[in-house]
Design an enzyme around this catalytic site. Structure first.
Site, PDB file in Angstrom:
ATOM      1  N   SER A  77      20.674-109.980 -30.987  1.00 23.01           N
ATOM      2  CA  SER A  77      21.117-111.171 -31.703  1.00 23.01           C
ATOM      3  C   SER A  77      22.630-111.355 -31.757  1.00 23.01           C
ATOM      4  CB  SER A  77      20.546-111.166 -33.127  1.00 23.01           C
ATOM      5  OG  SER A  77      19.167-111.464 -33.104  1.00 23.01           O
ATOM      6  N   GLY A 315      31.038-110.216 -37.848  1.00 22.44           N
ATOM      7  CA  GLY A 315      30.301-109.449 -36.851  1.00 22.44           C
ATOM      8  C   GLY A 315      28.882-109.930 -36.719  1.00 22.44           C
ATOM      9  N   HIS A 316      28.070-109.112 -36.069  1.00 20.62           N
ATOM     10  CA  HIS A 316      26.637-109.401 -35.933  1.00 20.62           C
ATOM     11  C   HIS A 316      25.955-108.138 -35.441  1.00 20.62           C
ATOM     12  CE1 HIS A 316      23.093-111.911 -35.641  1.00 20.62           C
ATOM     13  NE2 HIS A 316      23.811-112.980 -35.953  1.00 20.62           N
ATOM     14  N   ASP A 317      24.681-107.991 -35.773  1.00 19.78           N
ATOM     15  CA  ASP A 317      23.847-106.920 -35.253  1.00 19.78           C
ATOM     16  C   ASP A 317      22.830-107.528 -34.294  1.00 19.78           C
ATOM     17  OD1 ASP A 317      25.236-105.401 -37.060  1.00 19.78           O
ATOM     18  OD2 ASP A 317      23.562-105.138 -38.444  1.00 19.78           O
ATOM     19  N   GLY A 318      22.201-106.676 -33.495  1.00 18.78           N
ATOM     20  CA  GLY A 318      21.166-107.148 -32.594  1.00 18.78           C
ATOM     21  C   GLY A 318      20.088-106.104 -32.412  1.00 18.78           C
ATOM     22  N   GLY A 322      13.317-101.831 -28.870  1.00 16.90           N
ATOM     23  CA  GLY A 322      13.801-100.463 -28.769  1.00 16.90           C
ATOM     24  C   GLY A 322      15.286-100.328 -28.515  1.00 16.90           C
TER      25      GLY A 322
END
Length: 357
Positions: A77, A315-318, A322
């Site tokens: 993401s 920011g962002h995480d994704g 897995g």
């Protein structure tokens, strides 16, 4: 609105060897099969940028192929910020009004109730559209996959009235990608290549699995009952989820994208790719979160906003099948950190917390 500009820094040079040791210790402790870490600090006073990279483990436990700093991982993401950046580029060019109803651009769009007459690109980029966000329908591998995906949204419910609150929405970003296609006359994938990958010099970044295969590509791993990670049964998400989460890249390439935002819209060669006001608007507070202690304290246009030790982070995480990725920017110091992983207890090994402690 003014562009985010890094402040002066007198910090010691980044110690790449230290961060290699740190990554090794944390990844081993948290059973991460493979990882790539990158740290970027903008040069000040005419000095060049600093870039430190580290890698750990293997790309695939079944084959034992080593992870290296030039390996590509799925960034999940974090892709949403890239999609938002292209949308803002189109706004800069006068092709897109962030606050105009999407029905003006997509006259055939049908959403629950009269949502199509009200929802805007700003709603999509801030997760305030109310469209059910967990629609992962595979609409095929063709270049018309986003058009087909947008057509099926007529059957998708609204989880809340438009603009009433915030709810994470993958579907909204797929729809945003379709808007980009209509405005550019090509695929979302092509728009990313032409507007970001090529001008930023990203030679190992792609959106399709056949592009990842040209490089050392990470494979996702899932943790079994014994606590050990094993290879995920599927490599990637459907192409229809591209604008929401299908970019694969190296840590250095992700940091080159981060640099664009740290400098207020400039490529490394000085080319302006995004207006300074647009870069600032992406980082500005656009929406509040119902719970400001889970993902972040607020949302920008694509970016998550965090408070950290009295400073402002974006920011962002994704997360994909897995694989997990984490990107944090500290604009006041011209600093960005990215961590890409392919399994394990990644939440305990992420850039914004354990890596930087």
């Amino acid at each position: 609105m003014t562009a985010v500009q890094p402040g002066p820094t007198t910090s010691a040079p980044i110690d790449a060897a230290h961060w290699q040791r740190r990554l090794f210790a944390l990844a081993a402790r948290h059973r991460v099969p493979g990882a790539s870490l990158g740290i970027l600090r903008l040069g000040a006073g005419g000095r060049p940028d600093e870039l430190a990279e580290a890698a750990y483990g293997v790309l695939n436990r079944a084959t034992g192929v080593a992870a290296t700093t030039d390996s590509v991982f799925q960034i999940g993401s974090i892709t949403k910020v890239w999609t938002a950046t292209v949308a803002l580029q189109l706004a800069d060019e006068g092709l897109l009004d962030l606050d105009a109803p999407l029905a003006r651009l997509l006259p055939g769009l049908r959403l629950a109730g009269d949502a199509a007459e009200q929802v805007t690109m700003r709603h999509l980029l801030t997760h305030t559209s109310g469209i059910d966000g967990d629609v992962f329908t595979d609409t095929g591998r063709g270049d018309d996959c986003l058009e087909k995906y947008a057509a099926l949204l007529t059957e998708v419910a609204q989880v809340h009235p438009i603009g009433a609150t915030w709810s994470y929405c993958n579907s909204g970003f797929a729809l945003a990608g379709y808007v980009i296609e209509r405005l550019t006359g090509g695929t979302w994938d092509a728009a990313l290549r032409q507007r970001l990958f090529a001008p930023l010099g990203l030679t190992r970044t792609g959106t399709l699995p056949e592009e990842a295969l040209l490089h050392r590509a990470g494979v996702g791993h899932v943790t079994g009952p014994d606590g050990e990670p094993s290879r995920a049964p599927v490599w990637g998400l459907p192409r229809s989820m591209g604008p929401a989460g299908l970019i694969n890249a190296t840590a250095a390439d992700v940091l080159a994208f981060a640099r664009l935002h740290l400098t207020g819209g400039l490529a490394a060669d000085g080319t302006r790719l995004l207006a300074a006001d647009s870069a600032a608007a992406m980082a500005d507070r656009q929406a509040d979160l119902p719970d400001e202690h889970t993902l972040g304290d607020s949302w920008g246009l694509g970016w998550i906003r965090f408070g950290w030790d009295g400073a402002r982070l974006i920011g962002h995480d994704g997360n994909t099948l897995g694989q997990s990725a984490f990107l944090r920017l500290l604009p006041a110091q011209g600093l960005a950190v990215v961590l890409l992983t392919n399994g394990g207890n990644t939440r305990q090994c992420q850039a914004s917390r354990a890596i930087l402690v």
